[in-house]
Scaffold this active site. Structure first.
Site, PDB file in Angstrom:
ATOM      1  N   PRO A  72       0.826  -1.212   0.000  1.00 16.93           N
ATOM      2  CG  PRO A  72      -0.677  -1.545   1.719  1.00 16.93           C
ATOM      3  CD  PRO A  72       0.635  -2.028   1.206  1.00 16.93           C
ATOM      4  N   PRO A  73       0.267   2.397  -0.337  1.00 15.93           N
ATOM      5  CG  PRO A  73      -1.032   3.924  -1.516  1.00 15.93           C
ATOM      6  CD  PRO A  73      -1.096   2.582  -0.883  1.00 15.93           C
ATOM      7  N   GLY A  74       2.670   4.556   1.208  1.00 20.43           N
ATOM      8  CA  GLY A  74       3.179   4.996   2.495  1.00 20.43           C
ATOM      9  C   GLY A  74       3.877   3.932   3.306  1.00 20.43           C
ATOM     10  CB  THR A  75       4.255   0.321   3.038  1.00 21.61           C
ATOM     11  OG1 THR A  75       4.307   0.206   1.616  1.00 21.61           O
ATOM     12  CG2 THR A  75       2.818   0.150   3.504  1.00 21.61           C
ATOM     13  N   GLY A  76       6.854   2.680   2.533  1.00 20.51           N
ATOM     14  CA  GLY A  76       8.303   2.845   2.463  1.00 20.51           C
ATOM     15  C   GLY A  76       8.974   2.150   1.310  1.00 20.51           C
ATOM     16  CB  THR A  90      10.042   5.346  -3.169  1.00 23.55           C
ATOM     17  OG1 THR A  90       8.938   4.979  -4.009  1.00 23.55           O
ATOM     18  CG2 THR A  90      11.040   6.145  -3.984  1.00 23.55           C
ATOM     19  CB  SER A 136     -12.113 -12.598   0.107  1.00 20.73           C
ATOM     20  OG  SER A 136     -12.268 -11.200  -0.049  1.00 20.73           O
ATOM     21  CE  LYS A 188      -8.895 -10.131   2.295  1.00 22.89           C
ATOM     22  NZ  LYS A 188      -9.435 -11.364   1.700  1.00 22.89           N
TER      23      LYS A 188
END
EC number: 3.4.21.53
Length: 790
Positions: free
Chosen positions: A373-377, A379, A695, A738
């Site tokens: 997900p975005p913001g998980t580091g 880059t 799911s 999840k």
């Protein structure tokens, strides 16, 4: 160009010329004869010569008539229906026979005639004709104006035309008869035979003057345009000759002064660069070939600048220049741990690469894909890897790239061509073994300009990228020493062939405790410094950090968390700058003063308050999330309504869940005839967001069973899993995301497919201890666990 020569004087006898009643007709195709005009004619063929001989033997008169089709050398000379009905009677002044059935005539026009009827067609055409008498015209102001205007226009045509002698202009001014002036000018100007025939057939002299004026005016426009074009061309030629002359003079002056030619100096400089650069053999040959071309060009030519640009690229690329890798594995591990908390799987893979590189120096660089997900580091971790390896770092974003040339470059035949972004990045990194990040690889598009993802196949394949061919360079460049790292939020949009070349490392979302440590270790110090604060001026209690994490952000990464911390730091900085305070200790009680009321309140438990509602778990590109399913029943005819922007897979899951319940109604405790007069409506809230995936099958089935048995689903329980018509619960993906979403929401029990037990190893031990996991294989187990007792 043959120009008819007018008589020097108009023969007054021609006005009383008597035309024979029968005339031999000679068809003409390329010109039109006019009265008063004398001109030569070439004839070919025995029948034409025979016609002329008989005319010479009689009265030397011929009727020249324009034909719509060229006369035939064999067969009839011409079909009568192809002839115009108005022609000119001419007198043969001279006949000169030549070898090969050829002859040349000189004829003089006498008068117009009209063909009354054709008498014979063989051996040549004879026709009964009548003379067309010239109208008696009294000159008036209009006639004089028409004649003056025509003479002026004709004079300008004479001056612009290279084929007409100047005497024609004086001759035209001397003619007093309007009809004669129109005829003579019509015979001279370069007009089509159709236009000339129209003038011949125009008997009204006033109208004839108007018609010939239009023709002359059109001819004048053409000549003036041609003259303008010729002048422009001549100016360009003169300028080029002048520039060439000046350059030659400048060259001679420099030679006299002992100065070298600028072109030779530049060629020598490039030659030196090529020889000093450690180019591949192929690149060296191509560079010298281009240099040889450049040496033969003029420096002012466009091709010269194209050649210099190409040589600049060739000589500035780091063909064999590499940075020395950091061989100290412990130091590399320390650097990775300094920059990022957690992310153990990615760090472990880099340490393994360093270890292998230490034992086998010529090993190829890995091609990694960080997915999360975005913001998980993703880059920033790549930057940390470059620092740990001791390599240069370069990043390009592929989001929205649609043109294949962005990767492979443009061919040099195009104006403004340049290498692709891969070669440009290598040049800017100034190293042939940088850490090269291809950001947002899952967002590459394709259109009529090509498919960039197909071009990336060569870049990201270790078996091919040692000879990467950029269209602009035209020679192979070795990318095998580059450490390529790609980033993506999801894998679904990456083409299978490209995904197969990537070593995927998942970076899932962070737990609350991990976010707390990241905030304390990285985010707070960074924002404190960014806002000009010292550690003594602002401090956060652990309770304050926890409140920001749980009450003001709900994300898998830490990007929004850093924004909220920055907002608090800016608020404190404002107070210190205004002199209100000198320092601040931020506790949980102070947060609302800077960030406002708590925005994220977990109402998961309260939402399950009556039968027909179940809580599921979903996985999105931004991390895990809770998914609520609501069901209701009403009188109807066995209909099933689905709302909430559900995809096809979710709709099929709902149908499968309803079919399972109907087929097992007695076992579940539902009357068999209940469905005969009942409509079912299933709704998944947050209807503005599209949803899909298998799911949610167990959640839909649990919601339906809860509704139809009038038993509520436990409010501290969430579930995920795919179902079959037989009631089996199949494994699904995204388990870690999840589970973390459920943990953030305060859920204590999660029902998971039995085959997903192995995925718990990726979940932090602290989370596993705080939650209860129930593994099931059949939907009956799900219902026994999830539904409360009546």
């Amino acid at each position: 160009m043959e120009v008819p020569m007018p008589e020097s004087t108009i023969n007054e006898d021609s006005k009383i010329f008597k035309l024979p009643e029968i005339l031999p007709i000679m068809p003409i195709f390329h010109t039109v004869a006019f009265p008063k005009m004398m001109f030569p004619m070439d004839i070919v063929g025995n029948r034409f010569i025979q016609l002329v001989d008989e005319a010479m033997a009689k009265d030397r008169l011929l009727g020249l008539v324009l034909t719509r089709k060229a006369p035939s050398a064999e067969g009839p000379l011409c079909q009568c229906e192809d002839l115009h009905r108005v022609g000119t009677c001419v007198s043969i002044l001279k006949l000169a026979k030549q070898a090969g059935e050829k002859a040349q005539l000189v004829v003089q026009g006498l008068a117009r005639f009209r063909i009354v009827e054709f008498l014979e067609e063989e051996p040549y055409i004879q026709a009964r004709v009548e003379k067309i008498e010239a109208d008696i015209l009294i000159k008036d102001l209009e006639i004089e104006a028409l004649m003056a205007n025509l003479s002026t226009l004709f004079d300008r045509v004479i001056k612009l035309s290279p084929f007409l002698p100047q005497e024609f202009a004086a001759m035209a001014k001397s003619i007093q008869e309007p009809g004669d002036l129109a005829d003579i000018i019509a015979s001279i100007v370069n007009a089509s035979v159709e236009d000339k025939q129209k003038i011949l057939e125009t008997l009204d002299i006033r109208q004839r003057l108007r018609e010939i004026t239009l023709i002359v005016n059109h001819q004048l426009e053409i000549l003036e345009l041609g003259s303008k074009i010729q002048s422009q061309v001549q100016e360009d030629i003169d300028k080029s000759q002048r520039d060439f002359y000046l350059r030659q003079q400048l060259k001679a002056i420099r030679e006299e002064l002992g100065e070298s030619d600028e072109n030779r100096v530049e060629v020598a400089e490039y030659r030196k660069k090529i020889e000093e650069k450690m180019l591949t053999e192929e690149a060296r040959k191509e560079a010298f070939r281009e240099l040889d071309r450049m040496s033969r060009m003029h420096p002012a030519s466009a091709e010269y600048s194209v050649a210099t640009t190409y040589l600049d690229w060739i000589t500035s690329l780091p063909w064999n220049e590499r940075t020395q890798d950091n061989q100290d594995i412990r130091q590399a591990r320390r650097i990775l741990d300094e920059d990022h908390y957690g992310l153990d799987k990615a760090k472990k893979r880099i340490i393994e690469y360093l270890a292998v590189r230490k034992l086998k120096p010529d090993t190829k660089g890995p091609i990694l894909c960080f997915v999360g997900p975005p913001g998980t580091g993703k880059t920033s971790l790549a930057q940390s890897i470059a620092r740990a390896l001791g390599r240069k770092f370069y990043r390009i974003s592929l989001g929205g790239v649609h043109d294949e040339a962005e990767i492979r470059g443009h061919r040099r035949t195009y104006v403004g061509a340049l290498p692709g972004r891969i070669i440009q990045g290598i040049r800017r990194a100034e190293s042939s073994n940088p850490v090269f990040v291809l950001d947002e690889i899952d967002k590459v598009g394709s259109d009529f300009r090509g498919d960039p993802s197909s071009a990336l196949l060569e870049v990201l394949d270790p078996e091919q990228n040692f000879a990467f061919m950029d269209h602009y360079l035209g020679v192979a460049f070795d990318l095998s020493h580059v450490t390529f790292i790609t980033t993506a939020n999801i894998l679904d949009t990456i083409p299978p062939a490209l995904r197969d070349r990537l070593e995927v490392i998942e970076l899932p979302g962070y737990t609350q405790d991990e976010k707390l440590r990241i905030a304390e270790r990285y985010l707070i110090p960074r924002q404190r410094e960014a806002n000009g604060l010292t550690p003594e001026q602002i401090k956060f209690t652990r309770g304050a950090a926890r409140l920001i994490i749980s009450g003001y952000t709900r994300e898998a990464g830490v990007r929004n968390l850093e924004r909220e911390i920055a907002a608090v730091c800016r608020g404190v900085a404002s107070q210190i700058a205004e002199g209100e305070i000198s320092s601040a200790l931020i506790s949980a009680r102070d947060i609302h003063r800077y960030l406002g009321p708590v925005r994220m309140i977990s109402d998961a438990r309260e939402r399950i308050s009556k039968p027909g509602i179940a809580m599921g778990l979903a996985w999105t590109p931004t991390g895990g999330d809770l998914l609520f399913v609501e069901a209701t029943a009403m009188k109807g005819r066995k209909g099933l309504t689905l709302t909430g922007q559900l995809g096809e897979v979710m709709k099929e899951s709902a149908s499968a869940a309803l079919s399972f319940i109907r087929s097992n109604a007695v076992k579940i405790g539902i009357p068999v005839d209940f469905f005969e007069e009942t409509d079912i409506h299933i709704h998944v809230p947050a209807g503005a967001i599209p949803k899909d995936g298998p799911s949610a099958g167990v959640t839909m089935l649990a919601a339906l069973a809860s509704l139809l048995t009038n038993r509520t689903v436990k409010n501290d329980l969430a579930m995920t899993g795919e179902i079959t018509l037989r009631g089996l619960v199949l494994p699904v993906g995204g388990i870690k995301e999840k589970v973390l979403a459920a943990h953030r929401a305060g859920i204590k029990t999660i029902i998971l497919p039995k085959w997903n037990r192995k995925d718990l190893e990726e979940i932090p031990s602290k989370v596993r201890k705080e939650m209860n996991f129930v593994f099931v294989n059949d939907m009956r187990e799900v219902l026994n666990i999830a539904l409360s007792r009546k």
